[in-house]
Design a protein around this motif. Structure first.
Motif, mmCIF file in Angstrom:
data_model
loop_
_atom_site.group_PDB
_atom_site.id
_atom_site.type_symbol
_atom_site.label_atom_id
_atom_site.label_comp_id
_atom_site.label_asym_id
_atom_site.label_seq_id
_atom_site.Cartn_x
_atom_site.Cartn_y
_atom_site.Cartn_z
ATOM 1 N N GLY A 21 -18.655 13.270 5.388
ATOM 2 C CA GLY A 21 -18.221 13.905 6.642
ATOM 3 C C GLY A 21 -16.738 13.776 6.945
ATOM 4 N N PHE A 22 -15.957 13.262 6.006
ATOM 5 C CA PHE A 22 -14.515 13.181 6.266
ATOM 6 C C PHE A 22 -13.897 14.572 6.145
ATOM 7 C CE2 PHE A 22 -15.756 8.867 5.262
ATOM 8 C CZ PHE A 22 -15.161 8.198 6.325
ATOM 9 N N GLU A 23 -12.865 14.794 6.967
ATOM 10 C CA GLU A 23 -12.245 16.134 7.046
ATOM 11 C C GLU A 23 -10.872 16.167 6.380
ATOM 12 O OE1 GLU A 23 -13.427 18.868 8.811
ATOM 13 O OE2 GLU A 23 -15.262 17.868 9.435
ATOM 14 N N VAL A 24 -10.220 15.003 6.283
ATOM 15 C CA VAL A 24 -8.906 14.929 5.648
ATOM 16 C C VAL A 24 -8.971 13.818 4.608
ATOM 17 C CG1 VAL A 24 -6.425 14.520 5.962
ATOM 18 C CG2 VAL A 24 -7.728 15.684 7.767
ATOM 19 N N LEU A 25 -8.430 14.119 3.428
ATOM 20 C CA LEU A 25 -8.437 13.133 2.349
ATOM 21 C C LEU A 25 -7.005 12.793 1.990
ATOM 22 C CD1 LEU A 25 -10.386 11.733 0.316
ATOM 23 C CD2 LEU A 25 -9.919 13.609 -1.243
ATOM 24 N N GLU A 26 -6.744 11.493 1.833
ATOM 25 C CA GLU A 26 -5.412 11.081 1.379
ATOM 26 C C GLU A 26 -5.570 10.279 0.087
ATOM 27 O OE1 GLU A 26 -1.920 9.677 3.841
ATOM 28 O OE2 GLU A 26 -2.577 7.743 3.047
ATOM 29 N N LEU A 27 -4.780 10.636 -0.927
ATOM 30 C CA LEU A 27 -4.782 9.857 -2.170
ATOM 31 C C LEU A 27 -3.642 8.858 -2.108
ATOM 32 C CD1 LEU A 27 -5.403 12.645 -4.844
ATOM 33 C CD2 LEU A 27 -7.051 11.414 -3.400
ATOM 34 N N HIS A 28 -3.936 7.620 -2.442
ATOM 35 C CA HIS A 28 -2.928 6.550 -2.391
ATOM 36 C C HIS A 28 -2.119 6.585 -3.690
ATOM 37 C CE1 HIS A 28 -0.913 3.081 -1.101
ATOM 38 N NE2 HIS A 28 -1.916 2.398 -0.581
ATOM 39 N N VAL A 29 -0.915 7.147 -3.571
ATOM 40 C CA VAL A 29 -0.026 7.242 -4.741
ATOM 41 C C VAL A 29 1.204 6.371 -4.450
ATOM 42 C CG1 VAL A 29 0.969 8.863 -6.427
ATOM 43 C CG2 VAL A 29 -0.825 9.657 -4.893
ATOM 44 N N ALA A 30 1.016 5.305 -3.676
ATOM 45 C CA ALA A 30 2.160 4.499 -3.224
ATOM 46 C C ALA A 30 1.896 3.016 -3.481
ATOM 47 C CB ALA A 30 2.381 4.743 -1.725
ATOM 48 N N HIS A 31 2.853 2.209 -3.019
ATOM 49 C CA HIS A 31 2.721 0.747 -2.920
ATOM 50 C C HIS A 31 2.424 0.041 -4.237
ATOM 51 C CE1 HIS A 31 1.663 1.519 1.615
ATOM 52 N NE2 HIS A 31 2.866 1.950 1.269
ATOM 53 N N GLY A 32 2.779 0.685 -5.359
ATOM 54 C CA GLY A 32 2.620 0.014 -6.662
ATOM 55 C C GLY A 32 1.200 0.001 -7.190
ATOM 56 N N PHE A 33 0.290 0.736 -6.541
ATOM 57 C CA PHE A 33 -1.086 0.774 -7.022
ATOM 58 C C PHE A 33 -1.201 1.776 -8.188
ATOM 59 C CE2 PHE A 33 -1.591 -0.710 -2.520
ATOM 60 C CZ PHE A 33 -1.837 -2.032 -2.864
ATOM 61 N N LEU A 34 -2.429 1.978 -8.686
ATOM 62 C CA LEU A 34 -2.581 2.631 -9.992
ATOM 63 C C LEU A 34 -1.788 3.936 -10.155
ATOM 64 C CD1 LEU A 34 -4.038 2.361 -12.774
ATOM 65 C CD2 LEU A 34 -5.693 3.997 -11.876
ATOM 66 N N LEU A 35 -1.934 4.870 -9.209
ATOM 67 C CA LEU A 35 -1.288 6.177 -9.412
ATOM 68 C C LEU A 35 0.228 6.056 -9.343
ATOM 69 C CD1 LEU A 35 -3.693 8.659 -7.567
ATOM 70 C CD2 LEU A 35 -3.700 7.899 -9.937
ATOM 71 N N HIS A 36 0.724 5.252 -8.413
ATOM 72 C CA HIS A 36 2.177 5.033 -8.331
ATOM 73 C C HIS A 36 2.678 4.351 -9.601
ATOM 74 C CE1 HIS A 36 5.661 2.806 -6.006
ATOM 75 N NE2 HIS A 36 6.125 3.645 -6.891
ATOM 76 N N SER A 37 1.890 3.439 -10.167
ATOM 77 C CA SER A 37 2.377 2.710 -11.345
ATOM 78 C C SER A 37 2.468 3.629 -12.568
ATOM 79 C CB SER A 37 1.554 1.453 -11.608
ATOM 80 O OG SER A 37 0.249 1.786 -11.979
ATOM 81 N N PHE A 38 1.677 4.700 -12.596
ATOM 82 C CA PHE A 38 1.875 5.684 -13.679
ATOM 83 C C PHE A 38 3.220 6.387 -13.522
ATOM 84 C CE2 PHE A 38 -2.421 5.095 -15.120
ATOM 85 C CZ PHE A 38 -2.389 5.514 -16.439
ATOM 86 N N LEU A 39 3.617 6.655 -12.279
ATOM 87 C CA LEU A 39 4.903 7.346 -12.047
ATOM 88 C C LEU A 39 6.099 6.458 -12.398
ATOM 89 C CD1 LEU A 39 4.116 8.914 -8.530
ATOM 90 C CD2 LEU A 39 4.314 10.154 -10.698
ATOM 91 N N SER A 40 5.899 5.160 -12.285
ATOM 92 C CA SER A 40 7.014 4.214 -12.338
ATOM 93 C C SER A 40 7.505 3.917 -13.766
ATOM 94 C CB SER A 40 6.538 2.906 -11.696
ATOM 95 O OG SER A 40 7.340 1.835 -12.109
ATOM 96 N N PRO A 41 8.812 4.103 -14.020
ATOM 97 C CA PRO A 41 9.327 3.740 -15.345
ATOM 98 C C PRO A 41 9.293 2.231 -15.577
ATOM 99 C CG PRO A 41 11.122 4.374 -13.864
ATOM 100 C CD PRO A 41 9.834 4.638 -13.133
ATOM 101 N N HIS A 42 9.169 1.471 -14.505
ATOM 102 C CA HIS A 42 9.101 0.014 -14.604
ATOM 103 C C HIS A 42 7.699 -0.429 -15.042
ATOM 104 C CE1 HIS A 42 9.632 -4.184 -13.357
ATOM 105 N NE2 HIS A 42 8.457 -4.071 -12.762
ATOM 106 N N ALA A 43 6.670 0.143 -14.436
ATOM 107 C CA ALA A 43 5.295 -0.301 -14.722
ATOM 108 C C ALA A 43 4.664 0.480 -15.872
ATOM 109 C CB ALA A 43 4.433 -0.154 -13.464
#
Ligand SMILES: Cc1cc2nc3c(=O)[nH]c(=O)nc-3n(C[C@H](O)[C@H](O)[C@H](O)COP(=O)(O)O)c2cc1C
Length: 386
Positions: free
Chosen positions: A176-198
């Protein structure tokens, strides 16, 4: 009087928010075996009853091994749908739009509570699946000193992780949720793929910027296929992580993500390393707002500003300046769960009409009958500080 922008409704796809006030995802560390307890309903309910237009449920993990700490909520299996649907109902019944953030903690999984000094959890008999709760990441680079090296995901495992995100999105819709947000921040999995450091991968998911974007973009595409057309999809990004992923990189990422069906960007920062952010403005009012403004302008996408937005007049000014389309208020809603009612009053509206009638009618009667005093929260706003 023209209605303040903060209290002007906003339509995103088929969803109408009664105002621009958003409660961002805030972990409660209280789930039991991935399931919400009464507290979760009270918590989101008080924000919805307090007048917010959109209330996000905390980062809810798409895989068990992606849980950040004990007490995270899960949407990793169909059996989690019915219990969490209560949170969506409580938010909607109190006049707000129910949102949820999906997350995967990646190499920062299996950690301690923030108030127990951040760091990795130690093995204990109270965590029977300690080994299965394995931190995984693009590469075997530990988050910080004292943290274990995560296991680098095999190329052959990536489709399974992408599918976990997509299935969790399908479940969020069913709940029943109407808005979905994907966490691509704060060093978690998706952000760490973007990061040249991780991300030190040498396959198609690492190396060049286009390769590092590939995994999150594939997740977005798979999620969009499961998340209905008429429901908006947000991303939360770390606009500056002080480790090689900054505002210009984010502009390029959002330009690639937008055509996949992304509707708004929640502009946060940090999390790739445990070093405190180097920004000179980090503890000042609205310190992340300039990034929301930049992204809005350069990637031509609605943005949500977040971070030390404390007062209604401050929020209104951000919108009037064209720096963002939505205002997220986190900790200040913990201080005052009626923040939106309070902000509406201070911006000159009746205010009590966004409160549930059981409270709003009495309060507006009190005001109309000539009570000459002020509410206990009364102070004039940011303007008084400047
Ligand atoms: C208790 C708490 C839990 C949080 N949990 C999450 C979370 O689940 N996901 C997330 O992206 N950010 C999380 N955050 C960050 C907030 O969403 C927000 O970005 C941050 O608090 C800054 O905004 P504020 O100054 O208005 O509080 C959390 C913050 C707090 C205080």
């Amino acid at each position: 009087m023209t209605t303040p922008l903060l209290f002007t409704p906003l339509e995103l796809r088929g969803v109408r928010l009664r105002n621009r006030v958003v409660v961002p995802p805030m972990l409660q560390y209280k789930g039991e075996a991935g399931l919400p307890v009464d507290w979760h309903a009270i918590n989101v309910g008080r924000f919805a009853a307090g007048g917010a237009g959109l209330v996000f449920v905390e980062s809810t993990k798409v895989e068990r091994r992606g849980a950040g700490t004990v007490g995270d909520l899960l949407l990793s299996e169909d059996r989690f749908v019915e219990p969490i649907s209560r949170l969506a109902r409580v938010i909607a019944e109190n006049g707000s739009v129910p949102g949820i953030q999906l997350g995967h903690s990646g190499r920062k999984a299996r950690g301690r509570f923030p108030w127990q000094q951040r760091g990795p959890l130690e093995r204990s008999p109270e965590i029977p699946d300690f080994d299965a709760w394995e931190p995984v990441a693009p590469s075997a680079v530990p988050f910080a000193e004292g943290w274990p090296a995560p296991r680098a995901l095999e190329l052959s495992e990536l489709p399974g992780v992408i599918d976990a995100w997509a299935q969790a999105a399908r479940r969020a819709h069913r709940a029943g949720f109407e808005v979905l947000e994907l966490h691509v921040a704060h060093g978690f999995l998706l952000h760490s793929f973007l990061s040249p450091h991780a991300n030190r991968r040498e396959d198609a998911y690492g190396g060049s910027e286009a390769n590092r974007m590939r995994f999150p973009l594939e997740v977005i595409e798979a999620v969009r296929a499961q998340w209905p057309e008429d429901k908006p999809l947000f991303l939360r990004l770390s606009m500056e992580d002080d480790a090689g992923w900054g505002p210009d990189e984010n502009v390029r990422f959002v330009r690639a993500a937008k055509p996949l069906g992304v509707d708004a960007i929640d502009c946060s920062s940090g999390g790739t390393t445990d070093k405190p952010p180097s920004l000179p403005t980090v503890n000042t009012y609205g310190f992340q707002v300039p990034w929301a403004a930049k992204l809005r302008r350069e990637a031509e996408i609605p943005t949500m500003a977040v971070g030390l937005i404390i007062h209604g007049d401050q929020a209104e000014r951000i919108l009037q300046d064209g720096d963002a389309d939505l205002i997220a208020v986190g900790r200040e809603f913990l201080h005052n769960p009626n923040w939106a009612v309070d902000a509406a009053l201070k911006l000159g509206l009746d205010g009590y009409d966004v409160a549930p009638v059981q409270a709003g009618w009495w309060l507006s009667q009190r005001a109309k009958r000539g009570f000459g005093g002020n509410p206990s929260t009364w102070q004039t706003g940011r303007a008084a500080d400047d």
